[in-house]
Structure formats: structure tokens, C-alpha cells
Design a protein around this motif. Sequence first.
Motif, PDB file in Angstrom:
ATOM      1  N   UNK A  12     -15.736  -3.926  -3.672  1.00 39.83           N
ATOM      2  CA  UNK A  12     -13.950  -3.756  -3.990  1.00 39.83           C
ATOM      3  C   UNK A  12     -13.635  -3.460  -3.155  1.00 39.83           C
ATOM      4  N   UNK A  13     -14.099  -1.849  -3.012  1.00 43.11           N
ATOM      5  CA  UNK A  13     -14.149  -0.534  -2.143  1.00 43.11           C
ATOM      6  C   UNK A  13     -14.166  -0.972  -1.156  1.00 43.11           C
ATOM      7  N   UNK A  14     -14.738  -1.445  -0.563  1.00 42.18           N
ATOM      8  CA  UNK A  14     -14.757  -2.329   1.125  1.00 42.18           C
ATOM      9  C   UNK A  14     -13.289  -3.437   1.418  1.00 42.18           C
ATOM     10  N   UNK A  15     -12.787  -4.008   0.556  1.00 45.73           N
ATOM     11  CA  UNK A  15     -12.216  -5.139   0.633  1.00 45.73           C
ATOM     12  C   UNK A  15     -10.927  -4.277   0.473  1.00 45.73           C
ATOM     13  N   UNK A  16     -11.520  -3.330  -0.707  1.00 43.54           N
ATOM     14  CA  UNK A  16      -9.619  -2.671  -0.149  1.00 43.54           C
ATOM     15  C   UNK A  16      -9.265  -1.532   0.755  1.00 43.54           C
ATOM     16  N   UNK A  17     -10.310  -0.962   1.176  1.00 41.67           N
ATOM     17  CA  UNK A  17     -10.242  -0.258   2.252  1.00 41.67           C
ATOM     18  C   UNK A  17      -9.778  -1.243   3.581  1.00 41.67           C
ATOM     19  N   UNK A  18     -10.633  -2.103   3.829  1.00 42.65           N
ATOM     20  CA  UNK A  18     -10.167  -3.635   5.410  1.00 42.65           C
ATOM     21  C   UNK A  18      -9.156  -3.722   4.634  1.00 42.65           C
ATOM     22  N   UNK A  19      -8.180  -3.891   3.656  1.00 36.17           N
ATOM     23  CA  UNK A  19      -7.060  -5.149   3.086  1.00 36.17           C
ATOM     24  C   UNK A  19      -6.429  -3.381   4.099  1.00 36.17           C
ATOM     25  N   UNK A  20      -6.163  -2.348   3.444  1.00 34.72           N
ATOM     26  CA  UNK A  20      -4.722  -1.291   3.656  1.00 34.72           C
ATOM     27  C   UNK A  20      -4.674  -0.927   4.596  1.00 34.72           C
ATOM     28  N   UNK A  21      -6.223  -0.247   5.411  1.00 34.55           N
ATOM     29  CA  UNK A  21      -5.777  -0.149   6.858  1.00 34.55           C
ATOM     30  C   UNK A  21      -5.368  -1.162   7.569  1.00 34.55           C
ATOM     31  N   UNK A  22      -5.887  -2.755   7.363  1.00 32.95           N
ATOM     32  CA  UNK A  22      -5.819  -3.373   8.462  1.00 32.95           C
ATOM     33  C   UNK A  22      -3.668  -3.650   8.313  1.00 32.95           C
ATOM     34  N   UNK A  23      -3.208  -3.453   7.059  1.00 36.14           N
ATOM     35  CA  UNK A  23      -1.630  -3.378   6.561  1.00 36.14           C
ATOM     36  C   UNK A  23      -1.104  -2.278   7.236  1.00 36.14           C
ATOM     37  N   UNK A  24      -1.560  -1.224   7.239  1.00 42.19           N
ATOM     38  CA  UNK A  24      -1.435   0.412   7.477  1.00 42.19           C
ATOM     39  C   UNK A  24      -0.579   1.157   6.418  1.00 42.19           C
ATOM     40  N   UNK A  25      -0.303   0.902   4.959  1.00 42.74           N
ATOM     41  CA  UNK A  25       0.165   1.046   4.128  1.00 42.74           C
ATOM     42  C   UNK A  25      -1.044   0.262   2.700  1.00 42.74           C
ATOM     43  N   UNK A  26      -0.412   1.502   1.954  1.00 44.05           N
ATOM     44  CA  UNK A  26      -1.012   0.884   0.942  1.00 44.05           C
ATOM     45  C   UNK A  26       0.113   1.273  -0.297  1.00 44.05           C
ATOM     46  N   UNK A  27       0.124   0.152  -1.657  1.00 44.68           N
ATOM     47  CA  UNK A  27       1.001   0.216  -2.899  1.00 44.68           C
ATOM     48  C   UNK A  27       0.359   1.987  -3.699  1.00 44.68           C
ATOM     49  N   UNK A  28       1.734   2.246  -4.945  1.00 39.35           N
ATOM     50  CA  UNK A  28       0.922   3.135  -5.428  1.00 39.35           C
ATOM     51  C   UNK A  28      -0.352   2.487  -6.340  1.00 39.35           C
ATOM     52  N   UNK A  29       0.207   1.404  -7.166  1.00 40.53           N
ATOM     53  CA  UNK A  29      -1.118   1.301  -7.528  1.00 40.53           C
ATOM     54  C   UNK A  29      -2.387   0.959  -6.917  1.00 40.53           C
ATOM     55  N   UNK A  30      -2.450   0.065  -6.176  1.00 36.37           N
ATOM     56  CA  UNK A  30      -3.770  -0.117  -5.588  1.00 36.37           C
ATOM     57  C   UNK A  30      -4.385   1.267  -5.393  1.00 36.37           C
ATOM     58  N   UNK A  31      -3.392   2.536  -4.597  1.00 35.16           N
ATOM     59  CA  UNK A  31      -3.869   3.515  -4.381  1.00 35.16           C
ATOM     60  C   UNK A  31      -4.443   4.156  -5.419  1.00 35.16           C
ATOM     61  N   UNK A  32      -4.512   3.750  -7.045  1.00 33.96           N
ATOM     62  CA  UNK A  32      -4.576   4.477  -8.215  1.00 33.96           C
ATOM     63  C   UNK A  32      -5.730   3.726  -8.406  1.00 33.96           C
ATOM     64  N   UNK A  33      -5.985   2.826  -8.483  1.00 31.05           N
ATOM     65  CA  UNK A  33      -6.697   1.677  -8.251  1.00 31.05           C
ATOM     66  C   UNK A  33      -8.107   1.748  -8.064  1.00 31.05           C
ATOM     67  N   UNK A  34      -7.840   2.372  -6.071  1.00 32.17           N
ATOM     68  CA  UNK A  34      -8.993   2.982  -5.548  1.00 32.17           C
ATOM     69  C   UNK A  34      -9.576   4.099  -6.138  1.00 32.17           C
TER      70      UNK A  34
END
Length: 97
Positions: free
Chosen positions: A45-67
Motif C-alpha cells: 500500500x505504501x508503494x501504491x501511495x508513493x507511485x500514485x501521488x508522486x506521479x500526480x505531483x501532489x498529495x491530499x491531506x487525508x492521503x498524507x495522514x494515511x501515509x
Amino acid sequence: MKEFLMTTYTIVLPILMGYIVWLLKEQKKTRDANSAGTLCLLRDKLMFYHDKYTDKGMIPPYALENWEKMYKAYRELGGNGMILGMDAEVRKLPLEH
């Protein structure tokens, strides 16, 4: 009667202790397997989040909290390696509004 109780005690106590030790070892095997499985799921799940949000170039606050919560649990379970570098990259991302 006292002799009977002492004889019974000396026979039953080692058997009971052996059983308790066996139970504890079995519980440890189960806990270790659960920890290893949880560690794998968190890493995935951490790798999924990393790939998803680094590709997007930003991260929502709720996703950062989950991370942060997943990363903390991952580290507490003994996880390390490449996720450490991914953590630094994810934390550098700007927050999405």
C-alpha cells in the motif's frame, strides 16, 4: 493423602508446564506470521501511495495522514529498505487543496 498429592503434583506440574510452553510457541508462530503478512500489505500500500501521488505531483491531506499512519506501523513492525526513501519523497510533495 499428603504423599498422593505430592506424587500427583510432581507428575502433573511438568506436563502442564510443557503444554503451556507449547501453547506459547504456537501463539508466537501465529503472531509472527500475522506480523509478516501485515508488513507485506503495508509495504504494498505504501508503494501504491508513493507511485500514485508522486506521479500526480501532489498529495491530499487525508492521503498524507494515511501515509504517515501506515509508515509508522510499517517501521514499528520492522520494515525498512526502499520505503525509507519513498517516505522522504512523499513528505516533500505539496498538499492538494
